[in-house]
Design a protein around this motif. Sequence first.
Motif, PDB file in Angstrom:
ATOM      1  N   GLN A 164       0.927  -1.013  -0.419  1.00  8.04           N
ATOM      2  CA  GLN A 164       0.286  -0.236   0.025  1.00  8.04           C
ATOM      3  C   GLN A 164       0.648   1.203  -0.224  1.00  8.04           C
ATOM      4  OE1 GLN A 164      -3.592   0.661   0.638  1.00  8.04           O
ATOM      5  NE2 GLN A 164      -3.660  -1.708  -0.185  1.00  8.04           N
ATOM      6  N   GLU A 166       3.956   1.431  -1.250  1.00  8.54           N
ATOM      7  CA  GLU A 166       4.285   1.842  -2.385  1.00  8.54           C
ATOM      8  C   GLU A 166       3.270   1.890  -3.248  1.00  8.54           C
ATOM      9  OE1 GLU A 166       6.782  -1.965  -4.087  1.00  8.54           O
ATOM     10  OE2 GLU A 166       8.036  -1.432  -2.036  1.00  8.54           O
ATOM     11  N   ALA A 167       2.803   1.594  -3.901  1.00 12.21           N
ATOM     12  CA  ALA A 167       1.422   1.991  -4.301  1.00 12.21           C
ATOM     13  C   ALA A 167       1.009   3.437  -4.319  1.00 12.21           C
ATOM     14  CB  ALA A 167       0.127   1.241  -4.175  1.00 12.21           C
ATOM     15  N   GLY A 168       1.137   4.096  -3.080  1.00 15.30           N
ATOM     16  CA  GLY A 168       1.635   5.782  -2.780  1.00 15.30           C
ATOM     17  C   GLY A 168       2.135   5.870  -3.499  1.00 15.30           C
ATOM     18  N   TRP A 169       3.706   5.467  -2.883  1.00 15.71           N
ATOM     19  CA  TRP A 169       4.912   6.424  -3.429  1.00 15.71           C
ATOM     20  C   TRP A 169       5.051   6.227  -4.901  1.00 15.71           C
ATOM     21  CZ3 TRP A 169       8.180   2.739  -0.139  1.00 15.71           C
ATOM     22  CH2 TRP A 169       7.811   2.904   1.288  1.00 15.71           C
ATOM     23  N   ALA A 170       4.423   5.104  -5.460  1.00 21.06           N
ATOM     24  CA  ALA A 170       4.879   5.057  -7.468  1.00 21.06           C
ATOM     25  C   ALA A 170       3.618   6.171  -8.009  1.00 21.06           C
ATOM     26  CB  ALA A 170       3.857   3.904  -7.716  1.00 21.06           C
ATOM     27  N   LEU A 171       3.003   7.374  -6.742  1.00 18.49           N
ATOM     28  CA  LEU A 171       2.299   8.203  -7.126  1.00 18.49           C
ATOM     29  C   LEU A 171       2.588   8.904  -6.788  1.00 18.49           C
ATOM     30  CD1 LEU A 171      -1.566   7.556  -6.190  1.00 18.49           C
ATOM     31  CD2 LEU A 171      -0.726   6.726  -8.859  1.00 18.49           C
ATOM     32  N   GLY A 172       3.768   9.410  -6.632  1.00 20.78           N
ATOM     33  CA  GLY A 172       4.690  10.865  -6.293  1.00 20.78           C
ATOM     34  C   GLY A 172       3.896  11.104  -5.306  1.00 20.78           C
ATOM     35  N   PHE A 173       3.279  10.176  -4.219  1.00 24.76           N
ATOM     36  CA  PHE A 173       3.404  11.083  -3.352  1.00 24.76           C
ATOM     37  C   PHE A 173       4.511  10.938  -1.845  1.00 24.76           C
ATOM     38  CE2 PHE A 173      -2.039  10.033  -1.696  1.00 24.76           C
ATOM     39  CZ  PHE A 173      -1.807  10.584  -3.285  1.00 24.76           C
ATOM     40  N   SER A 174       4.725  11.798  -1.065  1.00 22.31           N
ATOM     41  CA  SER A 174       5.956  11.599  -0.354  1.00 22.31           C
ATOM     42  C   SER A 174       5.399  11.136   0.845  1.00 22.31           C
ATOM     43  CB  SER A 174       5.941  13.519   0.115  1.00 22.31           C
ATOM     44  OG  SER A 174       5.372  13.664   1.195  1.00 22.31           O
ATOM     45  N   ILE A 182      -3.301   7.172   2.701  1.00 20.95           N
ATOM     46  CA  ILE A 182      -2.700   6.042   2.520  1.00 20.95           C
ATOM     47  C   ILE A 182      -2.877   4.979   3.688  1.00 20.95           C
ATOM     48  CG2 ILE A 182      -2.287   3.748   1.306  1.00 20.95           C
ATOM     49  CD1 ILE A 182      -0.957   6.487  -0.692  1.00 20.95           C
TER      50      ILE A 182
END
Lengths: 295, 276
Positions: A164, A166-174, A182
């Motif tokens: 979960q 990683e999915a956030g980081w992959a969207l450019g979230f810090s 998330i």
Amino acid sequence: MMSAKQADRLATAGLYAVAGVILALLAGLLGYVFVKGFPMLSWQFITSPPQIFKGGGGVGPQLFNSFYLLVLTLVFSLPVALGAGIYLAEYAKDNWLTRSIRISVEVLSSLPSIVVGLFGFLFFVIYMGWGFSIISGALALSVFNLPLLVRVVEQSIQSVPRTQREAGWALGFSKWETITNIVLPAALPGLITGIILAAGRVFGEAAALIYTAGMSTPALDFTDWNPLSPVSPLNPFRPAETMAVHIWKINGEGIMPDASAISDGAAALLILSILLFNLSARFVGRFVFKKMSAS
Amino acid sequence: MQTVAVPSRVLSSQTHVTALTGPELTRPKLETDRLSVFYGDHQAVSDVCLTFKKNTVTALIGPSGCGKSTFLRALNRMNDSIEGCRMAGEIRYDGIELQSRQVNVLEVRKQIGMVFQRPVPFAKSIYKNVAYGPIRHGVKKKKELDRIVEDSLRKAALWDEVKDFLHQSALRLSGGQQQRLCIARALAMQPDVLLLDEPASALDPVSTAKIEELIGQLKKEITIIIVTHNMQQARRISDETAYFYMGRMVEHGPTEQIFSNPRSEQTRQYISGQIG
Ligand SMILES: Nc1ncnc2c1ncn2[C@@H]1O[C@H](COP(=O)(O)OP(=O)(O)OP(=O)(O)O)[C@@H](O)[C@H]1O
Ligand SMILES: [Mg+2]
């Protein structure tokens, strides 16, 4: 020689027996408290103040005190627990600082509550000069509650899978955005369940409060909601005896004629409240999850 | 020029934009130059030089553990988050060195999107799953968001299946639908490059076919790099193929050539199923 199947049956039967004994114990205990206490429960009982010399008193202020202390305790301990839990779960590297935080949490959680109460007495009541008061009680309860809450927060955050994040980081979230947007929402149902369970424990606590929030309640004016007024129920600097402390007190020194009946009623009320906490913990967690995953 | 303006966004300072002028048309979208990735002492990727052209699909193939995922995750710097993981060599995205200090890694990930092997929907509604990225990156107007959500879901071939219950939980979708939702979520960021790590390996044939078709559509707009264990799939959907073995890139070329007439004997053996 027993066959594997027989051994399995025997073990299963043994486990059922143990489970049955535990269930019977619980049912017997609850049944006893409720059978003795339920006849006392009435609107009058849960709203009116206690009587000292005559019968017919209630536990209204004590019930209010219990809830008020609980709310204040959560106000003090939740932010700290959230901060510490998030730090431990997401940021903490394994070094001396985090190890000492973890050890402190462990030690705190194993302190007997009477010791926490005595610490509260020395520090909040005497040293800070707040006397027997709601604020002293709430702070002592926060000390008592914090380790459990920190662990609840840390564990529910850790139970959110790494994918979960990683999915956030992959969207450019810090990292921080990923945590707040998330991870925390995904952990919320578990958090809420844990917080309510911890609240049930705080609600029934007596030993930590005897020397901090005190064993008396001044005459309260339930129409005066100015927290600075001395007769206001909200005044944090007044002494406040909770349900659990009240039960303890009247069993020791109650001189009203119906002392034992009052104590039975209060016990039933206390257990009922805690049962409600525990049941609602599951329900609210599930409800929040449903609500959240569909908005 | 558009091609220059877009990549310059990954820079946190604008100082290097002047270095970008050059023959944009011939320059690859993404290239790696002697890229190595280490997990502690273990080298998972060794000196890989690869180029990825605009509007092409490149398939990365190779036996399990040969470093395909590691290589792919290096391209949007996802490996940064793994403790003890370190990289050497260069990755250039539209000519910009991605490891340089001026590069804003969050912008990189915004433009180089990624879809994982297993679908990872957030525990939110279908709508929120897709809208989350754009909201975070500053889209506020409801109308604009609605448009992005519909657009992305259409592109991911999911719109018709979910348009009537956009506000229900994404967790109730089937695995194949969830994976297409994750693709829609990546597309909502309007990425320039899309990295797919075995996106169909957990899916049924129908969902797989949908995703393959989708990839064919998407390459008209973006550059796609896909890891796959399925040789037929690599052959069907990719323009170029790169074969990895034990952290090294053994052979890279047009898919047809790699499959019909590989230069390396090792590649031939792998493709014909003789290397696990
Ligand atoms: N987080 C990690 N920490 C340490 N080593 C890792 C990590 N991830 C991968 N590796 C190692 O790096 C090597 C390459 O792994 P990678 O996941 O890139 O292979 P892969 O080609 O994607 O394999 P597969 O086809 O099974 O997905 C393997 O030896 C693996 O054990
Ligand atoms: Mg992999």
